[in-house]
Scaffold this active site. Structure first.
Site, PDB file in Angstrom:
ATOM      1  N   ASP A 170       6.130  36.303  21.161  1.00 29.17           N
ATOM      2  CA  ASP A 170       6.031  35.005  20.478  1.00 29.17           C
ATOM      3  C   ASP A 170       6.228  33.840  21.454  1.00 29.17           C
ATOM      4  O   ASP A 170       5.453  32.883  21.460  1.00 29.17           O
ATOM      5  CB  ASP A 170       7.081  34.893  19.355  1.00 29.17           C
ATOM      6  CG  ASP A 170       6.795  35.828  18.197  1.00 29.17           C
ATOM      7  OD1 ASP A 170       5.867  36.655  18.324  1.00 29.17           O
ATOM      8  OD2 ASP A 170       7.487  35.745  17.169  1.00 29.17           O
TER       9      ASP A 170
ATOM     10  N   SER B 106      10.549  30.077  15.503  1.00 32.04           N
ATOM     11  CA  SER B 106      11.732  30.155  16.382  1.00 32.04           C
ATOM     12  C   SER B 106      11.309  30.157  17.842  1.00 32.04           C
ATOM     13  O   SER B 106      11.992  29.575  18.697  1.00 32.04           O
ATOM     14  CB  SER B 106      12.567  31.399  16.071  1.00 32.04           C
ATOM     15  OG  SER B 106      11.851  32.561  16.413  1.00 32.04           O
TER      16      SER B 106
HETATM   17  C1  MEV Z   1       7.458  38.847  15.386  1.00 31.61           C
HETATM   18  O1  MEV Z   1       6.597  37.738  15.425  1.00 31.61           O
HETATM   19  C2  MEV Z   1       6.828  40.014  16.081  1.00 31.61           C
HETATM   20  C3  MEV Z   1       7.673  41.265  16.130  1.00 31.61           C
HETATM   21  O2  MEV Z   1       6.902  42.246  16.819  1.00 31.61           O
HETATM   22  C4  MEV Z   1       8.973  41.028  16.852  1.00 31.61           C
HETATM   23  C5  MEV Z   1       8.797  40.819  18.342  1.00 31.61           C
HETATM   24  O3  MEV Z   1       7.741  41.154  18.905  1.00 31.61           O
HETATM   25  O4  MEV Z   1       9.752  40.343  18.947  1.00 31.61           O
HETATM   26  C6  MEV Z   1       7.989  41.799  14.748  1.00 31.61           C
END
Ligand code: MEV
Length: 359
Positions: free
Chosen positions: A203, A145
């Site tokens: 991300d 995403s």
């Molecule tokens: C998702 O790839 C990582 C999480 O820590 C969510 C985020 O950091 O936004 C679970």
């Protein structure tokens, strides 16, 4: 007119998932699997979005989107994050036959949010065909995403004239400047907010900047000297929702602050410890460092189970790899999705052979 083609990578989080949402350190690196976008101008006053990985194809008249600018009062990017109400309205508007919560509706809502954001800021509604395709599995913890949001942000900002066309005569690929990447990253974060509710931004940062990063509370540091680590990625193919998992950790934190806060603080300490080990490894590549890295992987996996984001199949990956002397943890939001297994030099084949007969 010519098409613009751009791409952005997925990511793997080494340590710090979930804790990073609560202001702790995460260490992450870009993956060699990418999402691609092609944007082609069109002359018939329409905007279309094709997402072959999701089997979705949508189009709107520019005249149909113009009134939404006022209705959603979307602004860039210093303004408020997308509200839950805006997101719901956009999903309803964009989703059409797919249904409200379908991944196609969420992806289309993120597109429209970004489109309306740049349109309101730059006063242009570019009429374009947008095609996005990806090498990344969706919902597996590999940042599909974010790569989608980064590609859209880059293309739409370019489409509105907010950033340059970076390709010089004779070059095949090019990158935007630091300032332009920063604008892309901040807009992409809005797309992630539409999709995930309350993401940390790690991300989209990795997908925008590439390489290995340290991320804490919006501060991005590119790790310049990192050793090459071999990591085996196993996709449990158990579907899950990052939004629900992140919300679940928050609910537990509110319910049991004295229990959850120390656990998140320990994950933070793991990321920091890991950073020190990675740095030491660049100077001294001895095997000794690996057992410390492996210990950190094990401890973090237990903590992630403790905060409620594990899954039986992720445990299974840990057991199978452990019976071959290898250490694994979930990566990304957990609850299914992918696990990473640290491979010592020379043990790559062992890890693969351990998992192939199992799945
Ligand atoms: C998702 O790839 C990582 C999480 O820590 C969510 C985020 O950091 O936004 C679970």
């Amino acid at each position: 007119k010519r098409s613009l083609v751009l791409s952005a990578p997925g990511k793997v989080i080494l340590h710090g998932e979930h804790a990073v949402v609560h202001g702790k350190v995460a260490l992450a690196t870009a993956l060699d699997l990418r999402t691609f976008l092609r944007m082609t101008p069109r002359q018939d006053g329409k905007i279309s979005l094709q997402l072959p990985n999701l089997g979705s194809q949508l189009s709107w008249e520019a005249a149909e989107l113009r009134p939404l600018l006022a209705a959603f009062s979307v602004e860039l990017p210093e303004a408020q994050p997308p509200s839950a109400e805006q997101v719901e309205k956009l999903k309803e508007f964009a989703g059409g036959d797919y249904g409200h919560e379908a991944v196609q509706s969420v992806a289309a809502a993120a597109f429209l949010y970004l489109y309306l954001s740049v349109a309101s800021k730059y006063g242009v509604l570019p009429t374009v065909d947008i095609l996005v395709w990806s090498e990344l599995p969706t919902g597996a913890g590999l940042g599909s995403s974010a790569a989608y949001s980064v590609c859209l942000a880059g293309a739409l900002l370019f489409g509105c004239g907010a950033i340059s066309y970076p390709l010089q005569e004779g070059q095949e690929t090019a990158r935007w400047t630091k300032e332009e990447l920063d604008v892309i990253n901040r807009l992409a974060f809005r797309g992630e907010q539409v999709i995930h509710g309350n993401p940390s931004g790690v991300d989209n940062a990795v997908s925008t900047w590439g390489g290995a990063l340290r991320y804490i509370s919006g501060q991005i540091s590119v790790l310049k000297s990192v050793p090459t680590l071999r990591i085996l990625l196993t996709n449990t193919k158990v579907p899950r929702s990052t939004k629900i998992l992140v919300a679940g950790v928050k609910a537990k934190l509110l319910e049991f602050p004295t229990i959850m806060e120390p656990m998140l603080a320990t994950i933070d300490a793991i990321s920091r410890e890991c950073e020190g080990i990675l740095e030491a490894m660049t100077k001294d590549p001895s095997q000794e460092h690996y057992s410390r890295l492996e210990d950190l992987v094990d401890i973090n996996q237990h903590l992630l189970n403790g905060i409620g984001v594990g899954h039986a199949l992720l445990d299974r990956v840990c057991q199978v790899t452990s019976s071959h002397g290898l250490h694994s943890k979930l990566t990304g939001a957990g609850g299914g999705g992918c696990a990473i297994t640290l491979l010592r030099p020379g043990r790559f084949r062992r890890g693969r052979e351990a998992l192939i007969p199992t799945y």
